[in-house]
Design a protein around this motif. Structure first.
Motif, short mmCIF file in Angstrom:
data_model
loop_
_atom_site.label_atom_id
_atom_site.label_comp_id
_atom_site.label_asym_id
_atom_site.label_seq_id
_atom_site.Cartn_x
_atom_site.Cartn_y
_atom_site.Cartn_z
N TYR B 27 -35.77 -69.49 9.63
CA TYR B 27 -34.45 -70.17 8.99
C TYR B 27 -34.96 -70.52 7.49
CZ TYR B 27 -30.13 -72.51 8.29
OH TYR B 27 -28.94 -72.84 8.03
N LYS B 29 -33.77 -71.21 3.31
CA LYS B 29 -32.73 -71.52 2.35
C LYS B 29 -33.20 -70.56 1.01
CE LYS B 29 -34.81 -75.96 1.31
NZ LYS B 29 -35.86 -75.62 0.38
N ASN B 31 -32.78 -71.37 -2.05
CA ASN B 31 -32.83 -72.45 -3.46
C ASN B 31 -34.20 -71.55 -4.29
OD1 ASN B 31 -31.25 -73.99 -2.85
ND2 ASN B 31 -32.41 -75.50 -2.20
N TYR B 45 -28.10 -70.98 2.29
CA TYR B 45 -29.31 -70.74 2.84
C TYR B 45 -29.12 -69.41 3.94
CZ TYR B 45 -26.73 -74.53 4.71
OH TYR B 45 -25.64 -75.34 4.92
#
Lengths: 245, 245, 245, 245
Positions: B27, B29, B31, B45
């Motif tokens: 998992y 994201k 960013n 994400y």
């Protein structure tokens, strides 16, 4: 429904087991008092609400007093719910109608209401509010939202979106970042596995007396007086939790 | 609504930033990929769902396969929601009707659904399930519920009480104890400030194929195969969090 | 909580006051039995569920039997709730925790569940399903949705949108038209002031045994067998109501 | 999202099709204007809110003005939602995240909010309030609640139970009697198949400015000024509906 003996135990245990350093100021469970018997589940806990003296001039005295009363009401009902849960029937529970289910839902409602109010009162009303660019709070909001201004814009949007509820900045254990969330009432659309660091009450009781339907003016006012010292401590804890995951 | 470029960025970043050791397995994201510009909020994400291979014989292969598909559906929609949030208008938000509000609610719905399923799949289906009396899990449940049996009784009651939803044992940061909670759907009646350690899916899709309306038989079955090794690790983290508060 | 005498009254009154011609087949309130005293509020009513024998081959016998059992469970709990309401304290009610509130919510949950299931069973499973272009149903759907096909498209979309719940075509007293609506669970997002004419169960218990997560196949199947004779009668009543407004 | 042409059609149709005698005063759907094409679903409707001039001295002018503004806000968003629904994608709808679902939920929220407010404003603020013992309203409440006083007691209990929401007396088509219900927010715990006859707003915006947290004083005040002439007409319609069922 509340066993009389239990009630006595509860009262007795209050004076014995008050704990320091808690969102609600003093909050204690009575497990200690009842665990010897180990005959019944002991969910009852006793909270004694902090008296908050908010300095802000952006809220009227009447609003402050009414809000404190509401806060104390939630805690009272949280305790009542918890006491009833101790003796509720757990054998014949179904999703459609059973006392246990109703009590568990009221427990969460009043739990969330109590602690969200505690977090809110603690993080507003700092008339000398200031955030420093080298604080952890500032750096984390910048990291996860792109800039402090973008966090603000997103947080205000959450405040405006709540349908009588709350806006929160939380540290998400799953996403491993800070994120803003919207809650309706006290317990709808709550993110699981999260640690609240900034909390804004957006129920009408927070602002209608003073701002009528102008929620935005209320939110801007509260945000100008956020207590960044209190919030900084929360970010420090959140970051430490993050390191454990 | 999803910007094409953003979509490419998302896809690109998946391969770059997959993270290990996560409830969902992988998992991450994005960013990192977008933070240079700092022009837009970056909530997007990307999650890549773990394939769970459940050994249990108490669930049919069809149920297992369908459940895995549902799980992947939630993650897909979580990603779609997050991508749309990046560009959603935050200026004109109101509680009655606005895209931002709808997206934030769908984000929480799919976030909770994704991670609760992850926690659930991980903590069931241990055909050699065993809990040792000197494990932290056992000791904490005994401390906070009076006895292990009383925890079980309370947990099963929560499973039976959920109106298509979940039962969870969580560590409550406010109450500083483990407590059982009932969730309806994925995001109603969720306790704030809590860390889940034991998670049971009580949606009808978990059991209706195999047990029809006999939810209790399903719950008992799953509880016989709880993976106490996985759960033990969660208790250890929860206890460490408790020490920080 | 249920007064013993009341329980006897309830049982006695069942045999006395069964009413014909009702969505649930036989449904009667016991007001008659208790109204002489006029000492207590008499909300208790007793329902005796119809046994539905669905001919459809698109649902398995096991699904049919389990669904009938669920239906009977809702009616049982509706009666239990109503009986408890007769004696519930109305003096000390608050929104945060009170027996009266919990009972009123359970009453609506079980009321809606009972009657929606009744409407659903009645309007599906017509293996010779046919709608005539000069039926009132056809003409009204055409008038209010543009065409019969557009109604279908919109109705299926509502079926797919429900988050474990219901899709309904209702006559709206305010809008003075037929409109499709989405319900989550049994009582969330319900339109006030409306009369249901077509009802589709979209809880997972309706289809998961037979269709797993393929809700669309289930919905298409049920729609091919809608009982337009039953539905036509509902449109006739709805139109007459419309004329009164 | 709103097609420009559609918007023009909407505006044009307002002046053509305003309808008299409606809870909202003037409220019209634009079906007529768009049904020729039969190319798109036409859910858009246009409401023009009544200006209510409440005589009551039990609410401040500021509360009255703010409440009127909130009312107009709901209608505005109802129209916006309906316009967007006309062109929303119905092909790819799912329960977890889709524009169609979000719009349908907002439609119900704003529909209920709009019409409940209309019913509320109409049935309060009669400074010469009087109910006659031979009115239909009086007789029906006596019949179904045991006595007028018992109805009042039950209705006040519902007002106190609402968690920011509404209390209503409705005629239930299923139970064939008048019954009091509790709504949270605008669309939770709503009874299906019911016709509202007495409506009380219990959101904090109704009373917090003037009564702070003393909801009971507000409710008693409003009940002293119920407009029984307006209510009588609703009972007459409800009774006629009852005769059709």
């Amino acid at each position: 429904m509340i066993d009389k003996k239990l009630e006595e135990l509860v009262k007795k245990s209050v004076t014995q087991t008050l704990q320091e350093k808690n969102v609600l100021g003093k909050y204690s469970k009575i497990n200690e008092a009842t665990q010897n018997s180990k005959k019944v589940l002991s969910e009852a806990y006793v909270a004694q609400p902090t008296k908050f003296n908010l300095n802000t001039e952006l809220l009227s005295d009447k609003t402050k007093a009414a809000h404190q009363e509401l806060f104390e009401g939630y805690i009272k009902e949280l305790n009542a719910t918890a006491a009833q849960l101790d003796t509720a029937d757990r054998e014949n529970v179904n999703p459609n109608h059973s006392q246990f289910r109703s009590l568990k839902l009221d427990e969460i409602h009043n739990h969330n209401a109590s602690f969200l109010h505690g977090l809110y009162f603690q993080n507003i009303s700092d008339v000398n509010s200031e955030i420093s660019a080298d604080s952890l709070a500032f750096m984390r909001l910048e990291r996860d939202f792109g800039s402090f201004d973008l966090w603000q814009e997103d947080f205000v949007a959450c405040c405006m979106a709540a349908r009588n509820g709350w806006a929160m900045t939380v540290y998400s254990f799953n996403l491993k970042r800070y994120i803003n969330t919207v809650i309706d009432l006290h317990d709808q659309h709550v993110m699981v596995s999260a640690f609240p660091v900034i909390v804004m009450d957006c129920w009408e009781h927070s602002y209608f007396k003073d701002y009528l339907k102008n929620r935005k003016a209320y939110v801007y006012g509260m945000m100008k007086e956020l207590n960044w010292d209190v919030i900084e401590q929360r970010f420090k804890v959140a970051d430490k939790i993050g390191a454990l995951l």
